[in-house]
Design a protein around this motif. Structure first.
Motif, PDB file in Angstrom:
ATOM      1  N   GLU A 145       0.404  -0.972  -0.009  1.00  0.00           N
ATOM      2  CA  GLU A 145      -0.012  -0.022  -0.367  1.00  0.00           C
ATOM      3  C   GLU A 145       1.095   0.547  -0.046  1.00  0.00           C
ATOM      4  N   GLU A 146       2.479   1.760   0.940  1.00  0.00           N
ATOM      5  CA  GLU A 146       2.873   2.769   0.733  1.00  0.00           C
ATOM      6  C   GLU A 146       3.517   2.655  -0.593  1.00  0.00           C
ATOM      7  N   TYR A 147       4.216   1.522  -0.995  1.00  0.00           N
ATOM      8  CA  TYR A 147       4.747   1.152  -2.363  1.00  0.00           C
ATOM      9  C   TYR A 147       3.585   2.401  -2.521  1.00  0.00           C
ATOM     10  N   CYS A 148       2.520   1.598  -2.811  1.00  0.00           N
ATOM     11  CA  CYS A 148       1.683   1.981  -4.222  1.00  0.00           C
ATOM     12  C   CYS A 148       0.763   3.505  -4.264  1.00  0.00           C
ATOM     13  N   ARG A 149       1.292   4.049  -3.292  1.00  0.00           N
ATOM     14  CA  ARG A 149       0.903   5.583  -2.823  1.00  0.00           C
ATOM     15  C   ARG A 149       2.580   6.948  -3.173  1.00  0.00           C
ATOM     16  N   GLU A 150       3.133   5.825  -2.854  1.00  0.00           N
ATOM     17  CA  GLU A 150       4.620   7.133  -2.989  1.00  0.00           C
ATOM     18  C   GLU A 150       4.924   7.217  -4.751  1.00  0.00           C
ATOM     19  N   ARG A 151       5.022   5.890  -5.838  1.00  0.00           N
ATOM     20  CA  ARG A 151       5.198   5.656  -6.653  1.00  0.00           C
ATOM     21  C   ARG A 151       4.217   5.420  -7.753  1.00  0.00           C
ATOM     22  N   PHE A 152       3.277   5.743  -7.455  1.00  0.00           N
ATOM     23  CA  PHE A 152       1.925   5.361  -8.216  1.00  0.00           C
ATOM     24  C   PHE A 152       1.157   6.584  -8.000  1.00  0.00           C
ATOM     25  N   ASN A 153       1.073   7.225  -6.507  1.00  0.00           N
ATOM     26  CA  ASN A 153       0.493   8.158  -5.724  1.00  0.00           C
ATOM     27  C   ASN A 153      -1.347   7.374  -5.927  1.00  0.00           C
ATOM     28  N   TYR A 154      -0.854   6.104  -6.224  1.00  0.00           N
ATOM     29  CA  TYR A 154      -2.675   4.684  -6.070  1.00  0.00           C
ATOM     30  C   TYR A 154      -2.870   5.268  -4.454  1.00  0.00           C
ATOM     31  N   SER A 155      -4.176   5.275  -3.891  1.00  0.00           N
ATOM     32  CA  SER A 155      -4.311   4.938  -2.697  1.00  0.00           C
ATOM     33  C   SER A 155      -4.889   3.356  -2.490  1.00  0.00           C
ATOM     34  N   ARG A 156      -5.030   3.227  -1.382  1.00  0.00           N
ATOM     35  CA  ARG A 156      -5.039   1.613  -1.125  1.00  0.00           C
ATOM     36  C   ARG A 156      -6.388   0.850  -2.335  1.00  0.00           C
ATOM     37  N   ASP A 157      -7.825   2.016  -2.068  1.00  0.00           N
ATOM     38  CA  ASP A 157      -8.568   1.061  -2.997  1.00  0.00           C
ATOM     39  C   ASP A 157      -7.933   1.053  -4.145  1.00  0.00           C
ATOM     40  N   ALA A 158      -7.913   1.779  -4.954  1.00  0.00           N
ATOM     41  CA  ALA A 158      -7.466   2.555  -6.539  1.00  0.00           C
ATOM     42  C   ALA A 158      -6.610   0.996  -6.468  1.00  0.00           C
ATOM     43  N   ALA A 159      -5.443   0.792  -5.940  1.00  0.00           N
ATOM     44  CA  ALA A 159      -4.472  -0.507  -6.534  1.00  0.00           C
ATOM     45  C   ALA A 159      -5.294  -1.274  -6.304  1.00  0.00           C
ATOM     46  N   TYR A 160      -5.649  -2.012  -5.621  1.00  0.00           N
ATOM     47  CA  TYR A 160      -7.098  -3.215  -5.504  1.00  0.00           C
ATOM     48  C   TYR A 160      -7.923  -3.411  -6.747  1.00  0.00           C
ATOM     49  N   LEU A 161      -8.743  -2.203  -7.278  1.00  0.00           N
ATOM     50  CA  LEU A 161      -9.601  -2.296  -7.613  1.00  0.00           C
ATOM     51  C   LEU A 161      -9.456  -2.417  -9.058  1.00  0.00           C
ATOM     52  N   LYS A 162      -7.649  -1.555  -9.763  1.00  0.00           N
ATOM     53  CA  LYS A 162      -7.275  -2.055 -10.869  1.00  0.00           C
ATOM     54  C   LYS A 162      -6.879  -3.847 -10.521  1.00  0.00           C
ATOM     55  N   ILE A 163      -6.546  -4.636  -9.626  1.00  0.00           N
ATOM     56  CA  ILE A 163      -6.154  -5.942  -9.946  1.00  0.00           C
ATOM     57  C   ILE A 163      -7.339  -6.571  -9.878  1.00  0.00           C
ATOM     58  N   SER A 164      -8.562  -6.269  -9.335  1.00  0.00           N
ATOM     59  CA  SER A 164      -9.692  -7.396  -8.992  1.00  0.00           C
ATOM     60  C   SER A 164     -10.196  -7.090 -10.450  1.00  0.00           C
ATOM     61  N   ALA A 165     -10.565  -5.452 -10.823  1.00  0.00           N
ATOM     62  CA  ALA A 165     -10.945  -5.467 -12.272  1.00  0.00           C
ATOM     63  C   ALA A 165     -10.079  -6.201 -13.615  1.00  0.00           C
ATOM     64  N   THR A 166      -8.822  -6.473 -12.945  1.00  0.00           N
ATOM     65  CA  THR A 166      -7.878  -7.280 -13.976  1.00  0.00           C
ATOM     66  C   THR A 166      -7.974  -8.817 -14.077  1.00  0.00           C
ATOM     67  N   VAL A 167      -8.643  -9.192 -12.579  1.00  0.00           N
ATOM     68  CA  VAL A 167      -9.250 -10.716 -12.828  1.00  0.00           C
ATOM     69  C   VAL A 167     -10.336 -11.101 -13.244  1.00  0.00           C
ATOM     70  N   VAL A 168     -11.264 -10.087 -13.332  1.00  0.00           N
ATOM     71  CA  VAL A 168     -13.089  -9.880 -14.001  1.00  0.00           C
ATOM     72  C   VAL A 168     -12.293 -10.433 -14.777  1.00  0.00           C
ATOM     73  N   TYR A 169     -12.246  -9.272 -15.826  1.00  0.00           N
ATOM     74  CA  TYR A 169     -11.684  -9.039 -17.209  1.00  0.00           C
ATOM     75  C   TYR A 169     -10.978 -10.414 -17.632  1.00  0.00           C
ATOM     76  N   GLU A 170     -10.156 -11.131 -17.289  1.00  0.00           N
ATOM     77  CA  GLU A 170      -9.404 -12.063 -17.555  1.00  0.00           C
ATOM     78  C   GLU A 170     -10.362 -13.160 -17.776  1.00  0.00           C
ATOM     79  N   ASN A 171     -11.603 -13.072 -16.452  1.00  0.00           N
ATOM     80  CA  ASN A 171     -12.809 -14.427 -16.290  1.00  0.00           C
ATOM     81  C   ASN A 171     -14.158 -14.024 -17.378  1.00  0.00           C
ATOM     82  N   LEU A 172     -13.714 -12.864 -17.728  1.00  0.00           N
ATOM     83  CA  LEU A 172     -14.931 -12.263 -18.807  1.00  0.00           C
ATOM     84  C   LEU A 172     -14.022 -12.954 -20.729  1.00  0.00           C
ATOM     85  N   GLN A 173     -13.020 -12.462 -20.402  1.00  0.00           N
ATOM     86  CA  GLN A 173     -12.654 -13.460 -21.789  1.00  0.00           C
ATOM     87  C   GLN A 173     -12.586 -14.840 -21.507  1.00  0.00           C
ATOM     88  N   LYS A 174     -12.423 -15.658 -21.108  1.00  0.00           N
ATOM     89  CA  LYS A 174     -12.991 -17.113 -21.176  1.00  0.00           C
ATOM     90  C   LYS A 174     -13.903 -17.487 -21.021  1.00  0.00           C
TER      91      LYS A 174
END
Length: 313
Positions: free
Chosen positions: A94-123
């Motif tokens: 969480e600290e890494y994402c905030r300082e490196r990309f200016n992502y909040s914890r929720d924003a970083a995990y949302l991107k990860i969760s959305a990626t998993v869903v996208y891959e499920n849709l493709q499959k």
């Protein structure tokens, strides 16, 4: 003898022998220019060339790259987190994402969760589903990710949302409406009751990160979630993030009282750091009893901070 005709120009009084400007010459040659209504406008035609097969392929490739930018970001974040590639400079992801990309914890995990869903849709989208517009940002998949539906159900939700949007990419609000309808149709009664003791199961819930193994007391029961009181706070979680401890009524009562004692200690702002070790240890010991030493330690700390405790019967 007759004289040959003269080659000299006839001089007209008042006329200049200097050559006329080109503009005047053009006027003489364009007899219709004196009448604006009959003016002629010359338009140069520009040929629009069709894309070659190679250009069409490149365009499609670049469009997909733009649309799937969030997918690449989510995949990269997932690998950074899972392999702990941030550990040389930051203590937590969480600290890494905030300082490196200016992502909040929720924003970083949302991107990860959305990626998993996208891959499920493709499959799980059917073969004809290749013509179905795919998501272009994580916000469109936010509610699908939070609903934690089975991958096949996620694909069904997306298809319905596309149809509802007129066969275009649906907004997050449309996706949420479809998710709510499906969950209502397949509604399962909440099996938990107030006063029961449960263990938290973080899974992919960022709000429960670091809380694995915490036990707590159910204080509120909703349609799809429960509020659980633990030693360090209250957490509202989905029922799939809970594991029920099947205890006798008197055992539940013991742990309810123990939870109150731990929370009182946690509220002491001036407590020593060693107290936190005790709280964390007891907060993860999901057993309806204390050892003799644990009971003495807890009692000693309570007396140190003048916390009066009387066992309820």
């Amino acid at each position: 003898m007759n004289k040959p005709p003269s080659r000299r120009k006839k001089v007209i009084p008042g006329a200049s022998e200097e050559p006329k400007p080109a503009a005047d010459s053009a006027k003489e040659n364009n007899s219709g220019q004196d009448n604006p209504a009959s003016a002629t406008i010359t338009v140069t035609a520009v040929e629009v060339r069709e894309l070659t097969d190679q250009e069409q392929s490149l365009r499609l490739q670049l469009e997909r790259q733009v649309e799937r930018a969030f997918l690449s970001a989510g995949q990269a974040l997932m690998e950074l987190r899972d392999r702990r590639l941030y550990r040389s400079t930051h203590r937590t992801f969480e600290e890494y994402c905030r300082e490196r990309f200016n992502y909040s914890r929720d924003a970083a995990y949302l991107k990860i969760s959305a990626t998993v869903v996208y891959e499920n849709l493709q499959k799980f989208l059917p073969t004809i589903g290749r013509q179905i517009p795919m998501p272009t940002n994580e916000r469109q998949l936010r509610f699908l990710a939070k609903a934690e539906l089975e991958p096949a159900v996620q694909a069904d939700v997306w298809q319905q949302a596309v149809e509802q949007a007129g066969n275009k990419i649906p907004s997050g609000r449309i996706v949420k409406d479809v998710v709510d309808r499906i969950r209502e149709r397949t509604k399962v009664p909440n099996p938990y009751h107030i006063g029961e003791i449960c263990i938290l199961l973080p899974k992919d819930d960022p709000d429960l990160r670091g809380k694995a193994g915490y036990w707590g007391v159910v204080s509120h029961v909703g349609d799809y979630s429960c509020t659980v009181q633990t030693w360090d706070g209250d957490y509202t979680v989905k029922i799939e993030h809970l594991k029920l401890l099947e205890l006798l009524d008197e055992d539940c009562q013991f742990m309810q009282q123990l939870c109150v004692r731990l929370r009182q200690l946690h509220q002491v702002a001036s407590r020593d750091s060693s107290v936190d070790w005790l709280l964390q240890g007891l907060g993860k010991q999901a057993k309806p009893y204390l050892s003799s030493l644990q009971a003495k330690l807890l009692g000693t700390v309570e007396r140190e901070y003048k916390i009066e405790w009387r066992q309820q019967k």
